[in-house]
Every structure is written in structure tokens, then in C-alpha cells.
Design a protein around this motif. Structure first.
Motif, PDB file in Angstrom:
ATOM      1  N   MET A 144       1.008  -0.545  -2.024  1.00 41.16           N
ATOM      2  CA  MET A 144       1.453  -0.271  -0.657  1.00 41.16           C
ATOM      3  C   MET A 144       2.945  -0.580  -0.508  1.00 41.16           C
ATOM      4  SD  MET A 144      -1.896  -1.813   1.309  1.00 41.16           S
ATOM      5  CE  MET A 144      -1.267  -1.770   2.995  1.00 41.16           C
ATOM      6  N   ILE A 145       3.389  -1.624  -1.209  1.00 42.91           N
ATOM      7  CA  ILE A 145       4.822  -1.942  -1.212  1.00 42.91           C
ATOM      8  C   ILE A 145       5.571  -0.852  -1.981  1.00 42.91           C
ATOM      9  CG2 ILE A 145       6.574  -3.582  -2.026  1.00 42.91           C
ATOM     10  CD1 ILE A 145       4.406  -5.803  -1.581  1.00 42.91           C
ATOM     11  N   GLY A 146       5.054  -0.502  -3.148  1.00 49.20           N
ATOM     12  CA  GLY A 146       5.701   0.519  -3.961  1.00 49.20           C
ATOM     13  C   GLY A 146       5.841   1.853  -3.252  1.00 49.20           C
ATOM     14  N   THR A 147       4.833   2.175  -2.440  1.00 48.39           N
ATOM     15  CA  THR A 147       4.832   3.463  -1.740  1.00 48.39           C
ATOM     16  C   THR A 147       5.627   3.419  -0.441  1.00 48.39           C
ATOM     17  OG1 THR A 147       2.650   3.890  -2.647  1.00 48.39           O
ATOM     18  CG2 THR A 147       3.301   5.249  -0.786  1.00 48.39           C
ATOM     19  N   GLY A 148       5.720   2.241   0.177  1.00 47.40           N
ATOM     20  CA  GLY A 148       6.302   2.171   1.521  1.00 47.40           C
ATOM     21  C   GLY A 148       5.375   2.866   2.506  1.00 47.40           C
ATOM     22  N   CYS A 149       4.100   2.536   2.417  1.00 44.58           N
ATOM     23  CA  CYS A 149       3.059   3.272   3.152  1.00 44.58           C
ATOM     24  C   CYS A 149       3.049   2.950   4.637  1.00 44.58           C
ATOM     25  CB  CYS A 149       1.699   2.904   2.564  1.00 44.58           C
ATOM     26  SG  CYS A 149       1.204   1.231   3.034  1.00 44.58           S
TER      27      CYS A 149
END
Lengths: 520, 520
Positions: A192-197
């Protein structure tokens, strides 16, 4: 049956795109690269011998039970049903660390041996972020799934990367608080951090970047960095925390995160408002945004989606087949009442066809069911079981939203394809889906590429919440220009000069062949 | 008289710190530098001859009226009353560009000639961000002070860097919207981004990073980068926008920004609540935060401050001399009423001594006057006109706030110094001020350094909203550790390898002498 499958909805919409997209990149030799600083062709070493030696060293870190090289698992960690890898390269080893120190030790081995690494948490990425384009090692965080600390008085929580947002919220519910970002089910904090969801709560509560206080990360050479301490407010140097958000694990591997939490709203109410046109629905939304109405969620389903919902039989209710707003209200009873009155008046001003609302939990579920089953209903409309889905995640300034939705629907009609739009209208972010058969593949891809370019023309973005990953790198360059991409690439190479961490994602590190560029 | 001087309040508290601090860095030769990648000793060229040639070239860009080398102006652009430069080096030329293109052209000259550059907008920085430690050129943005676009339907505004937040809000007020970040008066958007500022609105609305959609920046070599487009929601690659926030103009010069705006709250009410102790006041705040009460501002003044306010005569009202909460409520009438009831009940639970509130504009001003005149009242308490102020801007997890405030007050007593704490208690962020004579300088500095270290021990930060700049670089390293600083330094060198942009700020680029380190 349906409920089990529902969680794949949001995911599936992009899955088949990836599956059918043969234009995605594989390794290329270095070419002229615009104005970028000369990118280094990554010189990884994934020879059998090097991997064998690495395996031995990694065994001393994580033990026998901490590695896996089952071919099926190797494949499923790089290529999922909803995010196929465009290349046949998979990691040759999955490693399951228990701690930040173990991740650091693993990265030291990989750094010394020049082995590329891809991180894996929930595996729900839609953008090809998991694809092991260069083989190497997959670090699976599933054993780092603990809620480490909950500071009730500070309203924050310290978690490992494989904590799912749903599990986190179950844990937090016992004291009446919650963590707002709500992407697809199954998503975990690391990804979720990696995606910036974000999700349906974003209109009221913002996105992942707004709910993260700090991260602990492991860099490509094994260095451990704590990006910030634990105060809710800080301007302590460059914002490394937010640099991690949306970076797809290309700059560092998140091994711990401090997240903000907030009070769970007391009362919830839902309204379903049918409009004679997209313009009138969006005008109502714009007025609500301008008044700062603190709605909890604000979603728009177009008439094609509403028709699919009715035909699918997944809901008991029969909806009007017109553009329809699905709105959630929350807060104190008085506040909710006021919000409903204000929104009701706005909708009336714009000639809404109907306005239904309820605060009864069962009725809320019934009213909201169209939104919940929307994508599944669309999939059920396939003319042929082999038909594919193609989708997009653009966001535009809200004043342009009705225009772009209407233009897109015209294109569906023109091409005689089943298409629909739905999304987080309060943020100007919406998802488009197209159903198509093999013969219409090129047409469908062109519609999506045109839509993305139209969003860029409107000063919007090709991705509101799904991220860039592998699939949207070239569109990112069209959106922000060569200079911005060069700046991103400089940051990437400064922090990971060997391009070990999720190489090829976000920015190209080697020039694309003309055939790899998105359809024009 | 007072009102003119008031705007210096927040600023002054740090001013004298800088003036008296001889420990701040000047140029040093390269030493061993921890685990950092070898920092390059910047090889700038600020010889008279090079500057003369640069001046000729810059004249062709900005014309005769676009430059200034008046010695007084050169000094005041590097060293202000509230943020003295610790070195006697000033820029030798101030340049006034009109546009992004001109800034780019100026940077191309400076890049070619290796001339260091410092940006200047409002000039209200407290952290030494303006100090021209290496001479060179100051780019003054005062001619780039236009509101370029206001998109009322999208609720965003496009501005140049020298637009002041107060002027912006005056402009926006005509349509009932506003831009929430409210730092010290006089601050302008360029510097507000560089500082990562906030203010009393932060508890409800967040800080600068939360209100910025995109920036246009000029890099050290003159490259122009647009960090994002204009959608309210985006996850388009690395978050370059937020990398700018808090970077003190060390990575790029902001020449344009897209800012979010929001609806101005309709009704306002203020409450002043006196408590028998800091603990009880903070407990009330913690409960309010846990309930997610959307208060508009939440400030705590300690008993020393309240006593100073009473003695100063700046307010008509006589306040209780106890820790006192100043609270602002805003929203619909019903919402405000509810909030006051909830907060009133919480304060009662924690044994508040008095609770006064009002929604009448004049009474609001009267009640709020103590908060407004607090720092000025403190300054009026000087035992000797030559006494100095020293201050800090720490933020801690809110559960530790009462502890650290009480410990700090004990230290004031122990040292027999006039000191006080006040601040943005809802965020765990507070400002400490000490009045001291020359003989107590070392003691006062030790109290501040100890307080900053105590904040770090409590997982807090040395700066909630004033930024790192020049003054807090070493404390930043104590806070986040060498690895985080190295990571920041890598980003700095990747984007500005010649260290042209505000060199020496945020991270050291040359090793410090032991004598430069903060007092232990």
C-alpha cells in the motif's frame, strides 16, 4: 460464491490488460536516452552459480524454512491472475525474513552478488509491480505480519509490512478507531505504501501518504534507515517517508511503518441519487466539494454500470439506469442530518431523478450493493467467455470530469464495445473498464491510451491510486515530461546505483524500443 | 505600535539565538564523514572576476532593474533580525527574475560559473535558511508575486512563489474559500514550501505538504521540472512535490505552485479553558483527539505565559494564571454547538477551573488576545533590555507532551530563568522560549539542547514546523541517525552535485568541527 470472488473485482479489471499486453518491456541494450544522465545498463549476476552461493549465504540468515523455490510459487510471486508479468522471467528464490535485520542481511548478500530483488506483500498490485523482470530473489514479507505497537493515546500504530489493512482495522475496531485507506481487499501495508493507494475513503480522509508518519526501510546495500520519528507533525529534513509512498519498492524495502489512526465515525448513512445526466451528477459533486461538505464517500456509477447491475441479478434492488451517485455520510447524528439536507438540496437544484437514503444497517447494505457488485456485474456482461477486460485509473481536475466521462462513453458506442466508468468522483478519479474480444484488442487499447492522454491534456494523471509500476512508465513520461522522469531517475540511481530494487519499475533504466511505447 | 511589532513575535523568539550562536558552521576542509558517500567539497567560484562576468550575463536576462548590489540589501537578504547569519558572508548580487524561464536562465549562468545561489521570498525563516554561507547570488522572487490561475470549480489555485498566504486568503475570501496553512505573518508560498510550515490551523487542516498539489521547480543546472499535474489525487511516480516541502530550496527553486483551497468555515466560536495542571489540560486534548473532534485550533499556554500576559497589559482581560487551553471551533451552527458540548464535558471530567466561550466576533478577539499577544508579553518580561530570547520548536507523541512540558518548566525554575511554553498542543508541537542575560547564555543553550534531545528520546522531533535550515542540522542527525542523513545527502548530491542551491542547509556537505556540535 460471489462474495468470495468480489475481492478480485477491482483487481480483475486490470488483470487481463496485462495478460494480453505483449508490448511491455524486456531487457534492452542501452540506447540514446533523451536528456537523462546516462543510465547504467544494470549488470546483475543471476547465473546459477551465483544464485547457488547466495542461497547458501541466505540459508544462514533465515534457515531452511525461510526459503522456497517451488516453481509454481516462483511464478505466482511475479505474475498473478490480476497482474501478469509481461516477461517469462521469474525470481529463482523466495526468501521469508522475520525482521528488519534479516532483510538487511539478505540485501547485503544481494548487493555483494548483484542480485536483483523484488518485494512481495499482499500481491494485489495491478500495475505489474511484482514482475521479476530480471529474475533474482523475491523477498516475501508474510512472516513480518505483526502489529508491533498500538499507542492509543497518540493515535498511531507500528506495523510490519505484511499486515493487511482489513486485519489492522479489525484489531483497531475494539477501541473504536480505524485506519482509513481502503484499497482492494487483501492489500497489505508494504504494498500500500509502494503503490500510494487509496480507496472509497479518500474523499474524506485522503490517501496513503496522509496516514503514514514514518517508515523503517532497507536500502539496496542493506543500510537500515528510519525515515522519521513518531511525532504527528514534523518538518525534519527531506521527506523520505513520502518519497517511499508510490515508489513501488524501487528505492527501499519497507520493513516497518508508523501509521496514524483516527476515531471511527459514530453514525453512518447512505444515499443513492439518480441523475438525468453525468453533468448534473458531477455538478452536484462540485457544489458539495466547494462547500467543504465532509462526506464519507462519493462514488459515481454511469448508466452502463447501472444497467449491468440490474441485469446481473447480484442485487435484489432494481436501480434506475442513469448516472447515479452513491454517497456515504458519517459523524454525529446532527452532522449527518445536516449533510443529507445540504446534499439533498444540491441534488434537487440539479434535477436529480430520485434520492433514497437510509441509516438502517440492512438498508445501507441494500442501497450500497450496486457499488459493491458493480465490477462483477460488468464482468458478467461478457458476450463471449473469452472476452477480456481492460481498464484505466485516470484522475482529472473535477471540473473536467463530466467531459472526459462523456467522451469516453461516446468512444465505447463508436467502437460498439461494452464499456463503463465508475469511481471516486469526489477526487476526480475514476476507473474505466472495457469488455472486448480478441479481434477488438487494438481498438480497446487505443481507447484506453486515448483516454489516458486526454486526462493528461486536462492536466490530470494516468493514475489516481493504482500506481505506475511497470505498465504506465511511458505514460508517466507523457504526463510529466522528460525532465521530471530524469529527476526521478537520478534519485533512483543515487539510492540504488546497481538497480537491484524492483528494477524497471516507475522509470525505465534502459531505453524503450519504439514498439514498446503506448499505442498512438 | 504593538500590532506592527506583533508579527515579529514568533520570529523574534529564535532571532537572538542565531545572533549569539558562534558555534554555527563556516567552511571547513573535508574530513572523514561517517558512512556517507564522500561528500565533495563544493568548488564554487565567487571570485570578483567570475561574479563580474556572471553579472554581465545576468543583465541580459533580467535587465538593469533586475539586479541590486546595495550592501545593506545584500546583508538583509542573508541575515535578518529574526534569523541572523552566523557567518559574515553575504551574496554579492541580488537578482529579481520575472518568470520561470528567467530563473532557469539565471541558474544556467550560475551552473556554468559554479556560483552558489540562495532563494528569497518572504524572508521570515527562523532556521538560518537564508544565510548565504558561501556568498554568490540571491534570487529574490518579489517580482514573481502573481496569483496566476484560480480554478473555483476544482478548488485549486496556481501561484508564484512570492505570493503571501495572507494576500492569497484575502483574494480567496471573496468567494468564501481559503488556504489553511497559517505560519508567521509575511511568509510567502516559496518559503512556506521550503520550510514545510504550518500554524494554528494544522490540527484541523494539516500542514503545507497537505495543501500542495504540484510545483514547478528549477534545478541547479537550470532544468525546469513540473513535479505533478493538477489532479487532487495522484500516485504518478516518486512524490517530487513533497520532496520539495521542507527542503529549504536545496534541491530546486520553486517558481510556481498549485495549491488546494477549501471552503471557509461558516461559524466560529472560541473557548478559553483554565486547568489546575498541564496534565489535566493535555488529558482533555488527548481525549478530544481520540474522539476525532474536528476542532479548528487547539493551543496551550502555560502558567508562566498566562502570568506574562496579565502583567503585560496588552489585553484588557485578566486571565487565571494556570495552564490554559485556547480552542477554536468552526463549522455549521449545529456542529459547533455539539463540539463545544463534547469538549466542555471532557474539560469538566478533567477538573477544569473555568470554561468561557463565545461566538461574538468582538468577544472572540478578546478571549483569543492572550494567545495573540503571548510572545510579545513574554518579551516584555525581560529583566534587562539586553536580555536575549532562545527558543525551540519540538514535537512529541502527544502522550508525552505533558511530561516534557513539566520537565522543561522544572529546568527553568532550577536555572532561575524566565521561560515559558506554548504551542499547537493538538499536534504535540510546542514552542519554548527562554529569556536570559549574557551570563546565562550557556545554561539557556543547554536547556534548549537538552529539551531537543529529550524530544528525540520520546520519539519526537526537534522541529514540528520551523524546519532544519542551517541551525538544526546536527540535531537532525541525532534525531534520525547517520543513515537517514546519508540518504538525504545522496539525494542532494544526485540533484545538485555542485552544491549550488542553498549549500550547507538541511545536511552538512563538509564535516563539522567538534566545536560546532550542539551543547552536551
Amino acid at each position: 460464491m460471489i462474495s468470495d470472488q468480489l475481492w478480485h473485482q477491482e483487481n480483475l479489471c486490470r488483470a487481463d490488460t496485462m495478460r494480453n499486453d505483449s508490448t511491455l518491456p524486456v531487457k534492452k541494450t542501452l540506447k540514446s536516452f533523451g536528456k537523462a544522465q546516462s543510465p547504467l545498463k544494470p549488470r546483475h549476476n543471476v547465473t546459477d552459480e551465483n544464485m547457488k552461493e547466495a542461497r547458501k549465504e541466505i540459508l544462514t540468515i533465515v534457515g531452511r524454512t525461510g526459503i522456497d523455490d517451488n516453481p509454481g510459487n516462483l511464478k505466482s510471486h511475479s505474475s498473478t491472475e490480476w497482474s501478469r508479468s509481461p516477461v517469462d522471467t521469474y525470481a529463482s528464490l523466495i526468501v521469508f525474513p522475520h525482521s528488519t535485520i534479516q532483510v538487511s542481511d539478505i540485501m547485503k548478500v544481494c548487493h555483494k552478488r548483484r542480485i536483483p530483488v523484488t518485494g512481495f506483500s499482499g500481491g494485489t498490485s495491478l500495475d505489474g509491480a511484482l514482475a521479476a523482470t530480471r529474475g533474482g530473489i523475491c523477498i516475501d514479507f508474510s512472516r513480518m505480519n505483526k502489529i508491533l505497537e498500538f499507542h492509543e493515546r497518540d493515535m498511531d500504530v507500528v506495523v510490519q509490512p505484511a499486515v493487511g489493512w482489513e486485519d489492522l482495522n479489525e484489531y483497531l475496531a475494539r477501541v473504536g478507531v480505524f485506519f482509513p485507506p481502503d484499497p482492494g481487499p487483501g492489500a497489505q501495508i508494504g504494498g500500500m505504501i509502494g503503490t500510494g493507494c487509496s480507496g472509497t475513503n479518500a474523499y474524506r480522509y485522503g490517501t496513503m501518504k496522509d496516514w503514514i508518519i514514518s517508515t523503517t526501510i532497507v536500502l539496496a546495500d542493506g543500510t537500515i534507515v528510519k525515515t522519521r520519528n513518531r511525532p504527528r507533525k514534523s518538518t525534519a529534513g527531506y521527506d523520505l517517508t513520502r518519497l517511499m509512498v508510490g515508489s513501488s519498492g524501487t528505492l527501499g524495502l519497507v520493513t516497518e511503518a508508523v501509521l496514524k489512526v483516527t476515531a471511527k465515525p459514530e453514525n453512518e448513512q447512505v444515499a443513492v441519487i439518480a441523475f438525468p445526466s453525468t453533468y448534473k451528477a458531477v455538478s452536484t459533486v462540485i457544489d458539495a466539494v466547494q462547500r467543504g461538505l465532509p462526506l464519507a464517500a462519493l462514488e459515481l456509477l454511469d448508466e452502463n454500470t447501472m444497467s449491468a447491475v440490474n441485469e446481473s441479478g447480484y442485487t435484489d434492488k432494481e436501480y434506475k439506469v442513469t448516472p447515479t451517485l452513491f454517497v456515504k455520510f458519517s459523524g454525529t447524528k446532527e452532522a449527518v442530518k445536516e449533510q443529507i439536507n445540504v446534499l439533498g438540496a444540491l441534488a434537487e437544484k440539479y434535477g436529480r431523478e430520485s434520492f433514497e437514503s437510509s441509516g438502517d444497517p440492512e438498508e445501507i447494505d441494500a442501497l450500497w450493493s450496486a457499488r459493491k457488485t458493480a465490477l462483477w456485474s460488468l464482468i458478467a456482461q461478457k458476450r463471449d467467455p473469452d472476452d477480456k477486460f481492460l481498464s484505466s485509473d485516470v484522475a482529472v481536475p473535477i471540473s473536467r470530469l463530466a467531459d472526459i466521462i462523456e467522451e469516453t462513453k461516446d468512444k465505447f458506442k463508436e467502437a460498439d464495445l461494452l464499456g463503463s466508468t465508475l469511481g471516486h468522483v469526489g477526487d476526480g478519479n475514476f476507473h474505466t473498464s472495457i469488455l472486448y474480444g480478441e479481434k477488438d484488442k487494438a481498438v480497446a487499447e487505443k481507447i484506453i491510451a486515448d483516454l489516458q492522454r486526454r486526462a493528461i491534456e486536462m492536466e490530470g494523471t494516468v493514475t489516481g491510486e493504482h500506481g505506475i509500476g511497470l505498465a504506465l512508465r511511458d505514460m508517466l513520461e507523457e504526463e510529466l515530461g522528460e525532465n521530471a522522469i530524469d529527476m526521478m531517475r537520478k534519485i533512483k540511481f543515487a539510492l540504488d546505483p546497481l538497480c537491484l530494487l524492483n528494477c524497471d519499475k516507475i522509470v525505465r533504466v534502459e531505453a524503450a524500443e519504439p514498439s514498446e511505447k503506448p499505442a498512438k
